[in-house]
Each structure stands twice: as C-alpha cells, then as structure tokens.
Design a protein around this motif. Structure first.
Motif, PDB file in Angstrom:
ATOM      1  N   ARG A  95       0.684  -1.342   0.052  1.00  0.00           N
ATOM      2  CA  ARG A  95       0.005   0.053   0.090  1.00  0.00           C
ATOM      3  C   ARG A  95       0.903   1.334   0.126  1.00  0.00           C
ATOM      4  O   ARG A  95       0.578   2.403  -0.780  1.00  0.00           O
ATOM      5  N   THR A  96       1.914   1.011   0.819  1.00  0.00           N
ATOM      6  CA  THR A  96       2.737   2.409   0.705  1.00  0.00           C
ATOM      7  C   THR A  96       3.514   2.414  -0.591  1.00  0.00           C
ATOM      8  O   THR A  96       3.532   3.679  -1.262  1.00  0.00           O
ATOM      9  N   TRP A  97       3.719   1.551  -1.097  1.00  0.00           N
ATOM     10  CA  TRP A  97       4.562   1.604  -2.549  1.00  0.00           C
ATOM     11  C   TRP A  97       3.336   2.132  -3.596  1.00  0.00           C
ATOM     12  O   TRP A  97       3.609   3.050  -4.387  1.00  0.00           O
ATOM     13  N   LEU A  98       2.185   1.462  -3.576  1.00  0.00           N
ATOM     14  CA  LEU A  98       0.976   1.982  -4.477  1.00  0.00           C
ATOM     15  C   LEU A  98       0.695   3.609  -4.239  1.00  0.00           C
ATOM     16  O   LEU A  98       0.701   4.298  -5.207  1.00  0.00           O
ATOM     17  N   TRP A  99       0.794   3.826  -2.872  1.00  0.00           N
ATOM     18  CA  TRP A  99       0.413   5.464  -2.765  1.00  0.00           C
ATOM     19  C   TRP A  99       1.602   6.356  -3.178  1.00  0.00           C
ATOM     20  O   TRP A  99       1.365   7.216  -3.827  1.00  0.00           O
ATOM     21  N   ARG A 100       2.767   5.821  -3.231  1.00  0.00           N
ATOM     22  CA  ARG A 100       4.147   6.530  -3.660  1.00  0.00           C
ATOM     23  C   ARG A 100       3.976   6.727  -5.207  1.00  0.00           C
ATOM     24  O   ARG A 100       4.251   7.803  -5.848  1.00  0.00           O
ATOM     25  N   VAL A 101       3.407   5.713  -5.903  1.00  0.00           N
ATOM     26  CA  VAL A 101       3.253   5.641  -7.451  1.00  0.00           C
ATOM     27  C   VAL A 101       2.469   6.770  -7.838  1.00  0.00           C
ATOM     28  O   VAL A 101       2.531   7.557  -8.400  1.00  0.00           O
ATOM     29  N   VAL A 102       0.977   6.450  -7.031  1.00  0.00           N
ATOM     30  CA  VAL A 102      -0.032   7.701  -7.312  1.00  0.00           C
ATOM     31  C   VAL A 102       0.392   9.192  -6.781  1.00  0.00           C
ATOM     32  O   VAL A 102      -0.008   9.874  -7.734  1.00  0.00           O
ATOM     33  N   ALA A 103       0.806   9.219  -5.748  1.00  0.00           N
ATOM     34  CA  ALA A 103       1.357  10.558  -5.523  1.00  0.00           C
ATOM     35  C   ALA A 103       2.240  11.036  -6.376  1.00  0.00           C
ATOM     36  O   ALA A 103       2.245  12.292  -6.656  1.00  0.00           O
TER      37      ALA A 103
END
Length: 212
Positions: A84-92
């Motif tokens: 989830r942290t990785w996904l949020w980083r991509v989206v951000a």
C-alpha cells in the motif's frame, strides 16, 4: 475505500490477507490477478487523483499512468507489507507530475499568503450517521466546503492533507510516500492544516459578507 463519487476513503492499516494473495498471484503471472487489483484499488486511485488534480481529465491521466507503472513494476515488489505504501508513492508521484492544478487557478493560495493561527487541528470529517435530515444536509455542506478548500491548497500542502487526513495514512507512511523525514512530514502537515483552517475562515468571512 472511496468510490467514483469522491467520498473519503479509509484504507485498512497494513497489508491484508487479500493483499498478500493478490500480490502472489500477480508475481506468479496470473492473467486475471491484475484485473482484481484494479477492482480492489482502482476506486482509491481515482478518488485521490480527482481530489489532488482538481478535475476529471487529469484524474483520468493519473489513473491510467499509475496503473501502467503498477502493471510494469508490481512483480518486482517482494514485500507484501510494503504494497500500500508503494502504491501510494506511485499515485502521489503521478499526481505531482500532473500538468494542471485546481480548475480555478485564480483561487489557489500561495505559501506566502497563508498566515494563520498557530493552533491547527486535523480536519475531523463530519459524522454521517446523524439522525436528522437537516444535520445530514449540514454535514454534506461542511464536507463540500472542506473539499473545496483542500483543492485550493498549494500542491505540497494538498497532498499531505489528503494522505494523512482523508486517506488515513500514518505520519510514518506519509513520510515514506513523499520521500521525506517524519519530522519534515509533521512540520508540513501542521502548516498544511493551518493553511486549510485559514482558507475555511476566509470562506466563512466571505459567506457572512455575502449574507449581510
């Protein structure tokens, strides 16, 4: 998790068993696994992109570009706990690279314009379980005002408020997503909340003046 109506999402803390199974299936090359990933996380990506970018065209770009990056890179993610942290980083990152900001740039407030009281508190979303229809209408109006104010924050403030106060990430998670220290995340979040409060106070004053 939020839907395409843009209501705030509150993701679960840390990886779930479903997250782990999904990541394992993607890494194993299951052709249907990515479709399940999009079904699971797509609404979250879309709602965040819409809030961050301010209008649908850029939110759609963020949605598509983020999914492309996820599709090409997700198999390399070995630790399900970091999903989830990785996904949020991509989206951000995609949001920050978006070519446009809020729909009405004339209303966006710069960092130097945001003098505010030093008693900022986190935005507490209104209780949608209120009994009376009148209260529910008031809560919807309050939420709409807050969302408008958030859209007019400078991007660095907008993104940290969205991650922390709308999406429910911890300060440590926010720092990891944005690539900053926890101390910097706390300072930026405090300033962003002050800025948000200032915008809401300005809106209150404008509404009061218009009613006079």
């Amino acid at each position: 998790m939020s839907g395409h109506d843009g209501t705030p999402s509150r993701p679960n803390r840390g990886p779930t068993a479903e997250d782990r199974r999904l990541l394992e299936a993607i890494r194993a090359g299951d052709p249907a696994a990515f479709d399940r990933f999009v079904e699971r996380f797509g609404p979250m990506i879309w709602a965040f992109g819409l809030r961050m970018c301010g209008h649908r065209e850029d939110a759609e770009d963020v949605f598509q570009e983020a999914l492309v990056k996820v599709f090409t890179s997700l198999r390399q993610l070995e630790n399900p706990a970091a999903l989830r942290t990785w996904l949020w980083r991509v989206v951000a990152n995609e949001c920050r690279m978006s070519r446009r900001g809020p729909r009405d740039p004339s209303r966006q407030v710069g960092l130097d314009d945001l003098g505010a009281r030093d008693d900022g508190a986190p935005y507490d979303p209104p209780d949608e379980t209120a009994a009376s229809p009148e209260r529910q209408v008031l809560d919807r109006e309050t939420r709409a005002r807050v969302e408008r104010a958030v859209r007019n924050l400078p991007p660095d403030y907008r993104i940290i408020v969205l991650l922390r106060d709308f999406e429910g990430l911890t300060t440590q998670e926010v720092a990891e997503v944005l690539g900053i220290t926890q101390t910097n995340a706390k300072v930026r979040l405090h300033r962003a909340r002050l800025a948000l409060r200032r915008l809401l106070e300005q809106d209150d004053a404008a509404r009061a003046g218009g009613a006079a």
